[in-house]
Motif scaffolding. Structure first.
Motif, PDB file in Angstrom:
ATOM      1  N   HIS A  66      16.558 -38.225   3.963  1.00 41.16           N
ATOM      2  CA  HIS A  66      15.675 -37.102   3.656  1.00 41.16           C
ATOM      3  C   HIS A  66      16.296 -36.286   2.530  1.00 41.16           C
ATOM      4  N   THR A  70      14.878 -30.945  -0.805  1.00 39.84           N
ATOM      5  CA  THR A  70      13.510 -30.630  -0.392  1.00 39.84           C
ATOM      6  C   THR A  70      13.389 -30.294   1.090  1.00 39.84           C
ATOM      7  N   TYR A  71      14.449 -30.495   1.856  1.00 42.70           N
ATOM      8  CA  TYR A  71      14.503 -30.079   3.264  1.00 42.70           C
ATOM      9  C   TYR A  71      15.626 -29.057   3.438  1.00 42.70           C
ATOM     10  N   ARG A  75      16.444 -28.180   9.058  1.00 42.26           N
ATOM     11  CA  ARG A  75      15.414 -29.194   9.291  1.00 42.26           C
ATOM     12  C   ARG A  75      16.022 -30.597   9.310  1.00 42.26           C
ATOM     13  N   ILE A  76      16.940 -30.875   8.396  1.00 41.40           N
ATOM     14  CA  ILE A  76      17.583 -32.189   8.360  1.00 41.40           C
ATOM     15  C   ILE A  76      18.343 -32.452   9.650  1.00 41.40           C
ATOM     16  N   ARG A 177       7.612 -35.920  -2.283  1.00 39.87           N
ATOM     17  CA  ARG A 177       7.261 -34.664  -1.629  1.00 39.87           C
ATOM     18  C   ARG A 177       5.840 -34.276  -2.012  1.00 39.87           C
ATOM     19  N   LYS A 182       9.245 -26.262   2.985  1.00 42.10           N
ATOM     20  CA  LYS A 182      10.587 -26.808   3.175  1.00 42.10           C
ATOM     21  C   LYS A 182      10.675 -27.691   4.426  1.00 42.10           C
ATOM     22  N   GLY A 183       9.653 -27.686   5.240  1.00 41.73           N
ATOM     23  CA  GLY A 183       9.640 -28.587   6.400  1.00 41.73           C
ATOM     24  C   GLY A 183       9.251 -29.998   6.026  1.00 41.73           C
ATOM     25  N   ASN A 184       8.700 -30.152   4.816  1.00 41.45           N
ATOM     26  CA  ASN A 184       8.293 -31.472   4.334  1.00 41.45           C
ATOM     27  C   ASN A 184       8.949 -31.734   2.993  1.00 41.45           C
ATOM     28  N   GLY A 185       9.531 -32.939   2.848  1.00 39.88           N
ATOM     29  CA  GLY A 185      10.196 -33.258   1.601  1.00 39.88           C
ATOM     30  C   GLY A 185      10.092 -34.723   1.264  1.00 39.88           C
TER      31      GLY A 185
END
Length: 197
Positions: A66, A70-71, A75-76, A177, A182-185
């Motif tokens: 990931h 972008t995360y 989140r990661i 992306r 920031k929850g999606n990358g």
């Protein structure tokens, strides 16, 4: 949540999207079909040829990366990057020595849920020596995920690349992306393919 009123028409839409990339390649990479053959028949003919004449391979997945830009770190830490899974593919070389394949695979997705997928891939191949080659192209794939459309399969067209020999390759596909959230990358998915000869 997207709801489908007619299951059969939605299934036809998904299947049609999957073979769009196959029909585009049919006109430029293999023997041209008869004028009266439509794109759907051309795609079915192509898939049948791959299934009949292709080399059978085992696909082993093990890592999804990931994007760190972008995360968020938080989140990661929640996501699964050991996306173990197995699948099978059949691949042929066309007249230009490029590779066409069909495949099906099941992995553990980023949320530790099962993710089945099946599709078609086309790669332009380039030798790097006597045995090693690199490839790059596109894959049209149907994916089922529990966090999208209630698990109903949806189509996607993604880039695909490989490096290795004809019989063993490290392969990758990339999901860009699509949101500034920031929850999606972006995601890089890696797997290895071994011929079962």
């Amino acid at each position: 949540m997207l709801k489908f009123k007619n299951f059969s028409s939605c299934a036809a839409l998904c299947a049609s999207s999957l073979v769009l990339s196959m029909s585009a390649q049919a006109q430029i990479t293999t023997e041209s079909p008869p004028e009266e053959m439509g794109w759907w028949d051309s795609a079915k003919t192509k898939v049948n040829k791959i299934l009949d004449d292709g080399d059978l391979s085992l696909m082993v997945a093990g890592h999804t990366h990931h994007g760190r830009g972008t995360y968020t770190k938080e989140r990661i830490a929640e996501l699964n990057e050991n996306t173990w899974g197995l699948g099978f593919s059949k691949a042929i070389r066309n007249q230009k020595d490029n590779e066409e394949s069909v495949y099906a695979m099941m992995i553990s997705d980023s949320h530790f849920k099962p993710q089945p997928m099946a599709g078609y891939a086309y790669q332009w191949m380039q030798p790097l020596g006597d045995k090693v080659e690199v490839g790059g192209g596109l894959t049209g794939v149907l994916i089922s995920r529990t966090d999208y459309f209630g698990g109903f399969p949806f189509p996607a067209i993604l880039p695909i690349a490989s490096i290795g020999t004809r019989s063993t390759k490290l392969m990758a596909t990339y999901v860009p992306r699509f949101s500034k959230n920031k929850g999606n990358g972006d995601v890089l998915f890696l797997f290895v393919r071994f011929d079962l000869k």
